[in-house]
Structures are given as structure tokens and as C-alpha cells.
Design a protein around this motif. Structure first.
Motif, PDB file in Angstrom:
ATOM      1  N   PRO A   7       0.799  -1.235   0.000  1.00  0.00           N
ATOM      2  CA  PRO A   7       0.000   0.000   0.000  1.00  0.00           C
ATOM      3  C   PRO A   7       0.832   1.286   0.000  1.00  0.00           C
ATOM      4  CG  PRO A   7      -0.967  -1.608   1.481  1.00  0.00           C
ATOM      5  CD  PRO A   7       0.316  -2.213   0.993  1.00  0.00           C
ATOM      6  N   ASP A   8       1.946   1.331   0.741  1.00  0.00           N
ATOM      7  CA  ASP A   8       2.780   2.543   0.738  1.00  0.00           C
ATOM      8  C   ASP A   8       3.328   2.826  -0.661  1.00  0.00           C
ATOM      9  OD1 ASP A   8       2.307   2.821   3.418  1.00  0.00           O
ATOM     10  OD2 ASP A   8       4.234   1.973   4.054  1.00  0.00           O
ATOM     11  N   TYR A  26       5.685   3.010 -12.095  1.00  0.00           N
ATOM     12  CA  TYR A  26       5.516   1.552 -11.962  1.00  0.00           C
ATOM     13  C   TYR A  26       6.358   1.048 -10.802  1.00  0.00           C
ATOM     14  CZ  TYR A  26       4.356   2.202 -16.934  1.00  0.00           C
ATOM     15  OH  TYR A  26       3.821   2.636 -18.121  1.00  0.00           O
ATOM     16  N   VAL A  27       5.954  -0.067 -10.233  1.00  0.00           N
ATOM     17  CA  VAL A  27       6.908  -0.826  -9.414  1.00  0.00           C
ATOM     18  C   VAL A  27       7.733  -1.641 -10.409  1.00  0.00           C
ATOM     19  CG1 VAL A  27       5.570  -0.892  -7.290  1.00  0.00           C
ATOM     20  CG2 VAL A  27       5.222  -2.699  -8.984  1.00  0.00           C
ATOM     21  N   VAL A  28       8.987  -1.907 -10.047  1.00  0.00           N
ATOM     22  CA  VAL A  28       9.890  -2.433 -11.076  1.00  0.00           C
ATOM     23  C   VAL A  28      10.975  -3.340 -10.480  1.00  0.00           C
ATOM     24  CG1 VAL A  28      11.500  -0.471 -10.947  1.00  0.00           C
ATOM     25  CG2 VAL A  28      11.247  -1.708 -13.115  1.00  0.00           C
ATOM     26  N   GLY A  29      11.454  -4.262 -11.302  1.00  0.00           N
ATOM     27  CA  GLY A  29      12.643  -5.045 -10.936  1.00  0.00           C
ATOM     28  C   GLY A  29      12.336  -6.170  -9.955  1.00  0.00           C
ATOM     29  N   ASP A  73      11.972  -5.153  -0.826  1.00  0.00           N
ATOM     30  CA  ASP A  73      11.731  -3.724  -1.037  1.00  0.00           C
ATOM     31  C   ASP A  73      11.064  -3.491  -2.392  1.00  0.00           C
ATOM     32  OD1 ASP A  73      15.246  -3.348  -0.620  1.00  0.00           O
ATOM     33  OD2 ASP A  73      14.231  -4.156  -2.391  1.00  0.00           O
ATOM     34  N   TRP A  74      10.300  -2.422  -2.419  1.00  0.00           N
ATOM     35  CA  TRP A  74       9.513  -2.096  -3.609  1.00  0.00           C
ATOM     36  C   TRP A  74      10.143  -0.899  -4.282  1.00  0.00           C
ATOM     37  CZ3 TRP A  74       5.063  -4.744  -5.288  1.00  0.00           C
ATOM     38  CH2 TRP A  74       4.622  -5.758  -4.420  1.00  0.00           C
ATOM     39  N   ASP A  75      10.821  -1.118  -5.405  1.00  0.00           N
ATOM     40  CA  ASP A  75      11.432  -0.013  -6.139  1.00  0.00           C
ATOM     41  C   ASP A  75      10.431   0.520  -7.145  1.00  0.00           C
ATOM     42  OD1 ASP A  75      13.801  -0.339  -4.753  1.00  0.00           O
ATOM     43  OD2 ASP A  75      14.592  -1.784  -6.197  1.00  0.00           O
ATOM     44  N   ILE A  76      10.496   1.824  -7.329  1.00  0.00           N
ATOM     45  CA  ILE A  76       9.549   2.472  -8.221  1.00  0.00           C
ATOM     46  C   ILE A  76      10.325   3.185  -9.323  1.00  0.00           C
ATOM     47  CG2 ILE A  76       7.896   4.431  -8.323  1.00  0.00           C
ATOM     48  CD1 ILE A  76       7.099   3.457  -5.415  1.00  0.00           C
ATOM     49  N   CYS A  77       9.804   3.129 -10.555  1.00  0.00           N
ATOM     50  CA  CYS A  77      10.419   3.916 -11.623  1.00  0.00           C
ATOM     51  C   CYS A  77       9.352   4.839 -12.227  1.00  0.00           C
ATOM     52  CB  CYS A  77      11.054   3.014 -12.688  1.00  0.00           C
ATOM     53  SG  CYS A  77       9.893   1.957 -13.566  1.00  0.00           S
ATOM     54  N   THR A  78       9.801   5.964 -12.745  1.00  0.00           N
ATOM     55  CA  THR A  78       8.878   7.006 -13.200  1.00  0.00           C
ATOM     56  C   THR A  78       9.549   7.883 -14.261  1.00  0.00           C
ATOM     57  OG1 THR A  78       7.611   8.945 -12.480  1.00  0.00           O
ATOM     58  CG2 THR A  78       9.659   8.549 -11.323  1.00  0.00           C
ATOM     59  N   ASP A  79       8.750   8.591 -15.045  1.00  0.00           N
ATOM     60  CA  ASP A  79       9.368   9.557 -15.951  1.00  0.00           C
ATOM     61  C   ASP A  79       9.522  10.935 -15.283  1.00  0.00           C
ATOM     62  OD1 ASP A  79       6.671  10.099 -15.951  1.00  0.00           O
ATOM     63  OD2 ASP A  79       6.532  10.512 -18.107  1.00  0.00           O
ATOM     64  N   ALA A  80       9.041  11.072 -14.046  1.00  0.00           N
ATOM     65  CA  ALA A  80       9.277  12.333 -13.331  1.00  0.00           C
ATOM     66  C   ALA A  80      10.766  12.439 -13.000  1.00  0.00           C
ATOM     67  CB  ALA A  80       8.460  12.361 -12.037  1.00  0.00           C
ATOM     68  N   VAL A  89      11.669   8.135  -1.100  1.00  0.00           N
ATOM     69  CA  VAL A  89      10.466   8.806  -0.616  1.00  0.00           C
ATOM     70  C   VAL A  89       9.969   8.078   0.626  1.00  0.00           C
ATOM     71  CG1 VAL A  89       8.085   9.442  -1.145  1.00  0.00           C
ATOM     72  CG2 VAL A  89       9.835   9.587  -2.932  1.00  0.00           C
ATOM     73  N   HIS A  90       9.724   8.862   1.682  1.00  0.00           N
ATOM     74  CA  HIS A  90       9.180   8.312   2.924  1.00  0.00           C
ATOM     75  C   HIS A  90       7.655   8.363   2.822  1.00  0.00           C
ATOM     76  CE1 HIS A  90       9.134   8.489   7.620  1.00  0.00           C
ATOM     77  NE2 HIS A  90       8.641   7.362   7.126  1.00  0.00           N
ATOM     78  N   ALA A  91       7.053   7.186   2.669  1.00  0.00           N
ATOM     79  CA  ALA A  91       5.594   7.137   2.504  1.00  0.00           C
ATOM     80  C   ALA A  91       5.039   6.143   3.510  1.00  0.00           C
ATOM     81  CB  ALA A  91       5.240   6.695   1.084  1.00  0.00           C
ATOM     82  N   GLY A  92       4.112   6.608   4.359  1.00  0.00           N
ATOM     83  CA  GLY A  92       3.581   5.726   5.391  1.00  0.00           C
ATOM     84  C   GLY A  92       4.725   5.241   6.257  1.00  0.00           C
ATOM     85  N   ALA A  93       4.869   3.915   6.360  1.00  0.00           N
ATOM     86  CA  ALA A  93       5.940   3.360   7.183  1.00  0.00           C
ATOM     87  C   ALA A  93       7.138   2.938   6.342  1.00  0.00           C
ATOM     88  CB  ALA A  93       5.397   2.146   7.953  1.00  0.00           C
ATOM     89  N   SER A  94       7.131   3.292   5.053  1.00  0.00           N
ATOM     90  CA  SER A  94       8.164   2.758   4.156  1.00  0.00           C
ATOM     91  C   SER A  94       9.066   3.848   3.600  1.00  0.00           C
ATOM     92  CB  SER A  94       7.504   2.042   2.967  1.00  0.00           C
ATOM     93  OG  SER A  94       6.511   1.155   3.401  1.00  0.00           O
ATOM     94  N   PHE A  95      10.283   3.430   3.262  1.00  0.00           N
ATOM     95  CA  PHE A  95      11.194   4.271   2.494  1.00  0.00           C
ATOM     96  C   PHE A  95      11.334   3.621   1.122  1.00  0.00           C
ATOM     97  CE2 PHE A  95      12.110   5.348   6.829  1.00  0.00           C
ATOM     98  CZ  PHE A  95      12.372   6.719   6.787  1.00  0.00           C
ATOM     99  N   LEU A  96      10.887   4.333   0.098  1.00  0.00           N
ATOM    100  CA  LEU A  96      10.832   3.714  -1.230  1.00  0.00           C
ATOM    101  C   LEU A  96      11.742   4.455  -2.197  1.00  0.00           C
ATOM    102  CD1 LEU A  96       7.028   3.510  -0.908  1.00  0.00           C
ATOM    103  CD2 LEU A  96       8.469   1.494  -1.158  1.00  0.00           C
TER     104      LEU A  96
END
Ligand code: ATP
Ligand code: MG
Length: 432
Positions: A12-13, A29-32, A46-53, A79-86
Motif C-alpha cells: 500500500p505505501d 511503476y513498481v519495477v525489478g 523492497d519495492w522499487d519504483i520507476c517514473t518519468d518524473a 520517498v518516505h511514505a507511510g511506514a516505508s522508504f521507497l
């Protein structure tokens, strides 16, 4: 196979971060590794995220207070989101790893498929979000779920040439997932193994450790590769190499234990312990890990649990030298060594090791004297009573006293120890 049939339950985070980027009009997207592990039904760590931003845009969207500029130049913001660092990384292409750690140059791009193309293996080159489903341009899902194979993205030799660490990663992922290796990918890896000398020790260390912590590491550590990163290991012939690999597989899967098994028979002139220390330093292991592993190597060379010593004495020596955790680790390694040798002789069988283990735990719990700091007298007591005890004589005398206590020749009591010290010091001391 249909994309949408493979829904991934995103943390969810991480879902919140994707939604934040989407709301601002960016792709995300989540990725990898997380996609790979989720498709396998495993919980991603861990959940890595990729973006065009771009990184500055990511920071603007989530606010500087919630962002850590982990590797802005390479496009990564945590990014610190909820209880996670992503980790949120901008889509990029990259070239050159001449410092052996980071690509020399990265360019930010707009197309997720191009970002996936820079990734190492098909199973690691998938991205996902709930709206679009799985983005899988290189057949990662089929390799993951049907073929169970690790295969390079693109032309294997080119990919290993760009970054030779991928050779280690190939075996690491194969070992962890117990997958086959695509033949063309393996051929290129073995041919390009000499390029591993350009990769930094830290990066090699990390992959090596992850590989040896798997269930059957020996299957995934070809001699050709090991020879490049650990020349001392494969120098003394096949029999030695096979013995090391067998011990590696048999030993408990703790990091220090597996490293001690791997470094138990290195070629060279020094003691086994010194040889192991040299290799551990070269691979830039921490001092703490280096000491733990060399301690195990030192005792692993001893025959095993009997060693000719009374058990209580041996238990105290091990406890004093390695601490409780180290002593337990050593006992696990001895058991593995016996399994490899197929030995069952009663004097040295599982029961004796079990007894030694129990004894060590009990001694640790009752705080028996096994080290200088537990001795009932210290340097100051000794000097007060015997002013001639100073410098190296002082240390030597205390160590003799500790050994007397460990061997039960003298009780660990002040009066008795001081009296014994008098006897030791009355004998002429060798020059300092
Ligand atoms: P783990 O579960 O062990 O963390 P992972 O797949 O997340 O596995 P990482 O080393 O964390 O592995 O890398 C994350 C992703 O980045 C990989 O899945 C891969 O897509 C990409 N990647 C990492 N290192 C490389 C590399 N040296 N070359 C190409 N792609 C890489
Ligand atoms: Mg990872």
C-alpha cells in the motif's frame, strides 16, 4: 499469457507513491526485484519504483521533508511514505561503470521500455502498475514462471562487457531461485570472467555473500569465476577445490560460517587464519566480520570437537576466544566438516559435539571465567602486590593466570590468584 491475469498486490505505501505520481500526470511503476518476487508468490523485501518524473519533480510532488536525495545524479530519490522508504528512480539509460560502482553517465528518458532494456536479466526487467498491468518487453514472465531461467536482456556479451558485475549477479539470482542459466548467457559470462578484475571489491563482495548464503552454492560458483575473484581458492588442485565446495554446501547458512568454509583452504605460505584475513581485507569486509571469520578459520583447522583436551577446558577456550555466538557457529561448522568426511566414530560423533555445545551454553549462562576481563584480579591488583610486574610481564602473567583458571589449576579467587602470581613472578622472566 494475459497481463491482467497476473495482478500483483502492491505494498500500500508503494501504491500511494504510484498514485501521487499518476495524479501529477507522470508515469510510474513498481519495477525489478519486487515484480519478480511478487510473481513468484514471494514477499518482496523492497519495492522499487520507476517514473518519468525527474528527481526535482519527485521532490516537489512529495515535499522535501518526505524525500532523501539518495542519488540525485543517477535519478534516485528515496520517498518516505507511510511506514516505508521507497526508492523512486527516473527512467534512464546509462553507460560505462569505469569506477566500478556507478555508471559514468545517465540520461533521463520518457519510455519505461527503454529503462527496462538497461536492466540485467529478463526476470528483473519487468514493471507493473494496476492500470496497465505487466510491462514485460523481454519475456521475463515466461522465463520466470515457465522456463525458470536467468537470461540476459539483449546480447549477453555486450551486457557483461558494460558491467562485469552482472556475471556475479547471474550466478547470484540463479542460486537464489535455483534456476537454470540460459546457455548463451552462461557462455558469455564464462568468457568474460576476466573482466571481473575491473569491478570494485565492495560490489563483488556483496554479490558473493548473497550467493554463498543460498541452499546449494557450489552449483552456482563455477571455478572459472571464482578463480577471477579468489585466485587463492582454486590454486591447489581440484581435490582441494571440491572439498571446499562440499564444506560450503554442508555448512549452516550463516554469513560468517559460510565465509569461513569458503576461506578454509586458501593457498599461500601463511597460517590458514592469516590467509583468510588477507582475502577478507581485500574484499573490504568490516573488521568485525573479518575477526569473526578468521576466528572460525583458526579453529576449523583443528581436528574437531575432541582435540585431545578435556571438554570443559575446550569449552572455556572456545568461549573465551570466540564468544558464545562464535563458538556456536564453530560447532555448526565442525558438524558440517564431519558430514563431509562421512565420519561417525563415537569419540567424535554428534553426541560429543552436542555435549560440548550444551556445556558452552551453560558456561556462558553462568558467566564462568573464560577471559581476562572475568579474572578475579586485574593488572592494577597485580602491580600493587608485585611492583616488578609491569609492561609485557604484566600481560603475560595475567594470561598465565587465566590459563590456570581455565584448566582448573587455580580457582578464580583473588587470594589464590595473587599467590599463584607470586610463584610465576619468582621464576626469572624472559627479557621483554
Ligand atoms: P534483491 O531482491 O536481491 O534486492 P533485486 O532484483 O532487487 O534483488 P537489486 O540489486 O536490488 O536486485 O537491483 C534492483 C534492480 O535494478 C534489478 O532487479 C535490476 O532490474 C536492476 N539492476 C541492478 N543492478 C544492475 C546491474 N548491475 N545491471 C543492470 N541492471 C541492474
Ligand atoms: Mg533490491
Amino acid at each position: 499469457m494475459e497481463n491482467q491475469s497476473r495482478a500483483i498486490k502492491i505494498l500500500p505505501d508503494a501504491g500511494m507513491v504510484l498514485a501521487g505520481l499518476h495524479r501529477s500526470g507522470f508515469q510510474a511503476y513498481v519495477v525489478g526485484g519486487c515484480v519478480r518476487d511478487a510473481l513468484l508468490g514471494m514477499t518482496p523485501h523492497d519495492w522499487d519504483i520507476c517514473t518519468d518524473a525527474r528527481p526535482d519533480q519527485v521532490q516537489r510532488i512529495f515535499g522535501k521533508n518526505h524525500c532523501i536525495p539518495t542519488g540525485i545524479q543517477h535519478g534516485t530519490v528515496t520517498v518516505h511514505a507511510g511506514a516505508s522508504f521507497l526508492e523512486v528512480t527516473t527512467f534512464r539509460t546509462e553507460s560505462g561503470y569505469s569506477d566500478g560502482r556507478h555508471p559514468d553517465s545517465v540520461s533521463f528518458i520518457r519510455d519505461v521500455r527503454e529503462d527496462l532494456a538497461r536492466r540485467d536479466f529478463t526476470v528483473n526487467a519487468m514493471a507493473y502498475n494496476d492500470e496497465e498491468g505487466l510491462i514485460d518487453p523481454f519475456g521475463g514472465m515466461v522465463d520466470l514462471l515457465n522456463h525458470r531461467v536467468i537470461r540476459a536482456v539483449g546480447i549477453p556479451a555486450e551486457r557483461f562487457h558494460e558491467d562485469a558485475l552482472r556475471i556475479m549477479r547471474l550466478y547470484r539470482f540463479a542460486a537464489r531461485l535455483e534456476f537454470a542459466i540460459d546457455p548463451a548467457t552462461e557462455k558469455a559470462a564464462l568468457e568474460l570472467a576476466p573482466a571481473l578484475c575491473h569491478v570494485s571489491a565492495e560490489r563483488i563482495r556483496e554479490e558473493l555473500v548473497k550467493t554463498i548464503l543460498t541452499r546449494v552454492p557450489s552449483r552456482y560458483l563455477p571455478k572459472v569465476i571464482l578463480r577471477e575473484i579468489l585466485p587463492e581458492l582454486a590454486a591447489d588442485g581440484d581435490a582441494d577445490f571440491r572439498a571446499v565446495m562440499a564444506l560450503l554446501d554442508a555448512s549452516p547458512a550463516g554469513q560468517s560460517q559460510r565465509l569461513a568454509a569458503l576461506f578454509s583452504r586458501l593457498s599461500g605460505e601463511e597460517s590458514p587464519e592469516e590467509k583468510a584475513r588477507r582475502v577478507l581485507r581485500r574484499l573490504r569486509f568490516s573488521n568485525e566480520e573479518t575477526d569473526a571469520v578468521t576466528g572460525l578459520v583458526r579453529h576449523l583447522a583443528e581436528e574437531s570437537a575432541s582435540g585431545g583436551l578435556p571438554q570443559r577446558v575446550q569449552a572455556r577456550r572456545l568461549l573465551g576466544d570466540l564468544g558464545l555466538e562464535g563458538a556456536e557457529n564453530l560447532i555448526g561448522l565442525w558438524a558440517a566438516k564431519r558430514t563431509c568426511a562421512g565420519r561417525t566414530d563415537a569419540a567424535d560423533g554428534p553426541d560429543r559435539v552436542g555435549e560440548l555445545d550444551a556445556l558452552i551454553r551453560q558456561m556462558a549462562a553462568s558467566r564462568e571465567c573464560v577471559s581476562l576481563k572475568q579474572l578475579a584480579i586485574g593488572g592494577r591488583d597485580l602491580m600493587q602486590e608485585y611492583p616488578q610486574a609491569r609492561g609485557p610481564v604484566l600481560g603475560r602473567t595475567l594470561n598465565r593466570l587465566l590459563d590456570d583458571v581455565i584448566c582448573e589449576r587455580v580457582p578464580n579467587r583473588r587470594e589464590a590468584l595473587l599467590e599463584e602470581a607470586g610463584k610465576i613472578l619468582s621464576v626469572p622472566q624472559p627479557p621483554a
